[in-house]
Design an enzyme around this catalytic site. Structure first.
Site, mmCIF file in Angstrom:
data_model
loop_
_atom_site.group_PDB
_atom_site.id
_atom_site.type_symbol
_atom_site.label_atom_id
_atom_site.label_comp_id
_atom_site.label_asym_id
_atom_site.label_seq_id
_atom_site.Cartn_x
_atom_site.Cartn_y
_atom_site.Cartn_z
ATOM 1 N N SER A 145 0.849 -1.199 0.000
ATOM 2 C CA SER A 145 0.000 0.000 0.000
ATOM 3 C C SER A 145 0.881 1.244 0.000
ATOM 4 O O SER A 145 1.980 1.242 0.575
ATOM 5 C CB SER A 145 -0.866 -0.018 1.264
ATOM 6 O OG SER A 145 -1.393 1.266 1.522
ATOM 7 N N TYR A 158 -2.552 -1.537 9.933
ATOM 8 C CA TYR A 158 -2.585 -1.948 8.522
ATOM 9 C C TYR A 158 -1.253 -1.652 7.833
ATOM 10 O O TYR A 158 -0.638 -2.528 7.218
ATOM 11 C CB TYR A 158 -3.728 -1.194 7.834
ATOM 12 C CG TYR A 158 -3.796 -1.328 6.331
ATOM 13 C CD1 TYR A 158 -4.390 -2.439 5.733
ATOM 14 C CD2 TYR A 158 -3.282 -0.323 5.504
ATOM 15 C CE1 TYR A 158 -4.466 -2.539 4.356
ATOM 16 C CE2 TYR A 158 -3.353 -0.422 4.131
ATOM 17 C CZ TYR A 158 -3.947 -1.534 3.558
ATOM 18 O OH TYR A 158 -4.014 -1.634 2.186
HETATM 19 N N1 LIG Z 1 -8.448 -0.290 -2.562
HETATM 20 C C1 LIG Z 1 -7.426 0.423 -2.121
HETATM 21 O O1 LIG Z 1 -7.506 1.662 -1.991
HETATM 22 C C2 LIG Z 1 -6.127 -0.263 -1.767
HETATM 23 C C3 LIG Z 1 -4.978 0.544 -1.678
HETATM 24 C C4 LIG Z 1 -3.769 -0.050 -1.358
HETATM 25 C C5 LIG Z 1 -3.712 -1.411 -1.146
HETATM 26 N N2 LIG Z 1 -4.833 -2.165 -1.224
HETATM 27 C C6 LIG Z 1 -4.692 -3.601 -0.978
HETATM 28 O O2 LIG Z 1 -5.154 -4.313 -2.114
HETATM 29 C C7 LIG Z 1 -5.641 -5.590 -1.726
HETATM 30 C C8 LIG Z 1 -7.015 -5.799 -2.321
HETATM 31 O O3 LIG Z 1 -7.874 -4.770 -1.859
HETATM 32 P P1 LIG Z 1 -9.238 -4.402 -2.613
HETATM 33 O O4 LIG Z 1 -9.279 -2.935 -2.694
HETATM 34 O O5 LIG Z 1 -9.408 -5.205 -3.825
HETATM 35 O O6 LIG Z 1 -10.289 -4.873 -1.496
HETATM 36 P P2 LIG Z 1 -11.768 -5.483 -1.652
HETATM 37 O O7 LIG Z 1 -12.436 -4.970 -2.879
HETATM 38 O O8 LIG Z 1 -12.407 -5.240 -0.322
HETATM 39 O O9 LIG Z 1 -11.518 -7.058 -1.860
HETATM 40 C C9 LIG Z 1 -10.934 -7.794 -0.822
HETATM 41 C C10 LIG Z 1 -10.673 -9.211 -1.276
HETATM 42 O O10 LIG Z 1 -9.995 -9.889 -0.192
HETATM 43 C C11 LIG Z 1 -10.797 -11.011 0.227
HETATM 44 N N3 LIG Z 1 -10.734 -11.155 1.678
HETATM 45 C C12 LIG Z 1 -11.263 -10.336 2.623
HETATM 46 N N4 LIG Z 1 -11.062 -10.849 3.864
HETATM 47 C C13 LIG Z 1 -10.380 -12.010 3.680
HETATM 48 C C14 LIG Z 1 -9.911 -13.011 4.563
HETATM 49 N N5 LIG Z 1 -10.090 -12.947 5.895
HETATM 50 N N6 LIG Z 1 -9.269 -14.081 4.023
HETATM 51 C C15 LIG Z 1 -9.084 -14.183 2.694
HETATM 52 N N7 LIG Z 1 -9.538 -13.288 1.802
HETATM 53 C C16 LIG Z 1 -10.179 -12.208 2.298
HETATM 54 C C17 LIG Z 1 -12.214 -10.705 -0.249
HETATM 55 O O11 LIG Z 1 -12.949 -11.926 -0.379
HETATM 56 P P3 LIG Z 1 -14.575 -11.921 -0.307
HETATM 57 O O12 LIG Z 1 -15.038 -11.288 -1.599
HETATM 58 O O13 LIG Z 1 -14.959 -13.347 -0.222
HETATM 59 O O14 LIG Z 1 -14.952 -11.125 0.888
HETATM 60 C C18 LIG Z 1 -11.940 -10.005 -1.573
HETATM 61 O O15 LIG Z 1 -11.670 -10.931 -2.588
HETATM 62 C C19 LIG Z 1 -5.602 -5.616 -0.188
HETATM 63 O O16 LIG Z 1 -4.442 -6.297 0.240
HETATM 64 C C20 LIG Z 1 -5.511 -4.150 0.171
HETATM 65 O O17 LIG Z 1 -4.851 -3.972 1.391
HETATM 66 C C21 LIG Z 1 -6.043 -1.622 -1.541
#
Ligand SMILES: NC(=O)c1ccc[n+]([C@@H]2O[C@H](COP(=O)([O-])OP(=O)(O)OC[C@H]3O[C@@H](n4cnc5c(N)ncnc54)[C@H](OP(=O)(O)O)[C@@H]3O)[C@@H](O)[C@H]2O)c1
Length: 254
Positions: A145, A158
């Site tokens: 991140s 986080y």
């Molecule tokens: N969006 C941002 O602004 C951002 C910025 C920087 C980094 N990130 C990082 O990018 C990655 C993906 O984020 P995203 O934005 O795509 O989030 P998201 O849309 O909320 O999707 C989260 C994903 O992780 C899965 N997940 C949640 N809890 C879990 C658990 N306990 N065990 C296994 N899988 C789990 C979810 O599965 P379900 O669908 O089954 O719930 C979903 O597939 C994360 O590591 C996040 O920290 C995101």
């Protein structure tokens, strides 16, 4: 041209993981995604991948339970054989994650343990246990991140766990270099997904405008800004990039 490989993407049912799955499928790779609770969304991603002409499968995996990794690896081996006719895969994308805004002075031990299990411990041991099931010459990409470089108040746990992943990335890169597997970090800036209760997508206009203004390219990130970066790191052309943190944030807080 890169020949067909198999990518395992944790948290591939939504958001960035979904985008990575489609981007890698469009490059000609087969896909295994994991989901935690949203099986229907995972099944929809499988269908999207299949529509590109590639094979796909979805497995359940709960990263908050590192003790379940051994069972998950058994299921992974089984699906590799049954659905893909192979015994190993090539790209591991450690992407699954959760978000929450918790001020440092209000963080509990339970919050800490939850984030540590999902964002650090499970990544550590999933990678360790997946390595014997990976082909030499593969790729490991850990999703970190932008908040390891700049401070977003409420993200102390986080961002600390993401920082740990960035250190771990360099250690694994060094220790498995003899297998010609590269290990890199992709660090997205804020992206409009469901992450942290859709905290970016549903943020008040004032905050969204501030985020866009603080970004050199003048807007908030979209999932399409990230999947292609991961696909590039899995390409032959990126084979000399190793142990690096690549931020994909449009240049936020430069
Ligand atoms: N969006 C941002 O602004 C951002 C910025 C920087 C980094 N990130 C990082 O990018 C990655 C993906 O984020 P995203 O934005 O795509 O989030 P998201 O849309 O909320 O999707 C989260 C994903 O992780 C899965 N997940 C949640 N809890 C879990 C658990 N306990 N065990 C296994 N899988 C789990 C979810 O599965 P379900 O669908 O089954 O719930 C979903 O597939 C994360 O590591 C996040 O920290 C995101």
């Amino acid at each position: 041209m890169t020949s067909s490989k198999i990518a395992l993407i944790t948290g591939g049912s939504r958001g960035l993981g979904e985008n990575m799955a489609i981007a890698l499928a469009k490059k000609g790779h087969d896909i295994i995604i994991t989901y935690n609770s949203q099986k229907e969304k995972a099944d929809a991603v499988v269908k999207q991948v299949e529509a590109t002409g590639r094979k796909a499968a979805a497995l359940q995996f709960d990263a908050s339970q590192p003790g379940s990794i051994k069972k998950f690896i058994t299921e992974l081996k089984s699906i590799l054989t049954k659905s893909f006719g192979r015994d190993k895969f090539d790209f591991l994308i450690n992407n699954a994650g959760i978000g929450a805004t918790i001020p440092f002075e209000k963080s509990s031990e339970a919050d800490f343990d939850s984030f540590m299990n999902i964002h650090f411990k499970s990544v550590y041991f999933l990678t360790q246990q997946a390595l014997p099931v990976m082909n030499d010459g593969g790729r490991i990409i850990n999703i970190s991140s932008g908040t390891t470089r700049f401070v977003n108040p409420g993200y102390s746990i986080y961002a600390s766990m993401k920082g740990a992943i960035e250190v771990l990335t360099r250690y694994i890169a060094k220790e498995i270099g003899s297998r010609k597997i590269t290990v890199n970090v992709v660090a997205p800036g804020p992206v409009e997904t469901d992450f942290n209760n859709a905290g970016i997508r549903n943020a008040p206009a004032e905050r969204r405008n501030m985020l866009a203004a603080n970004t050199a390219l003048g807007r908030i990130g979209q999932p399409d800004d990230i999947g292609g970066v991961v696909a590039f790191l899995c390409s032959d052309e990126a084979g000399w990039v190793n142990g690096q943190r690549i931020e994909a944030s449009g240049g936020i807080n430069l």
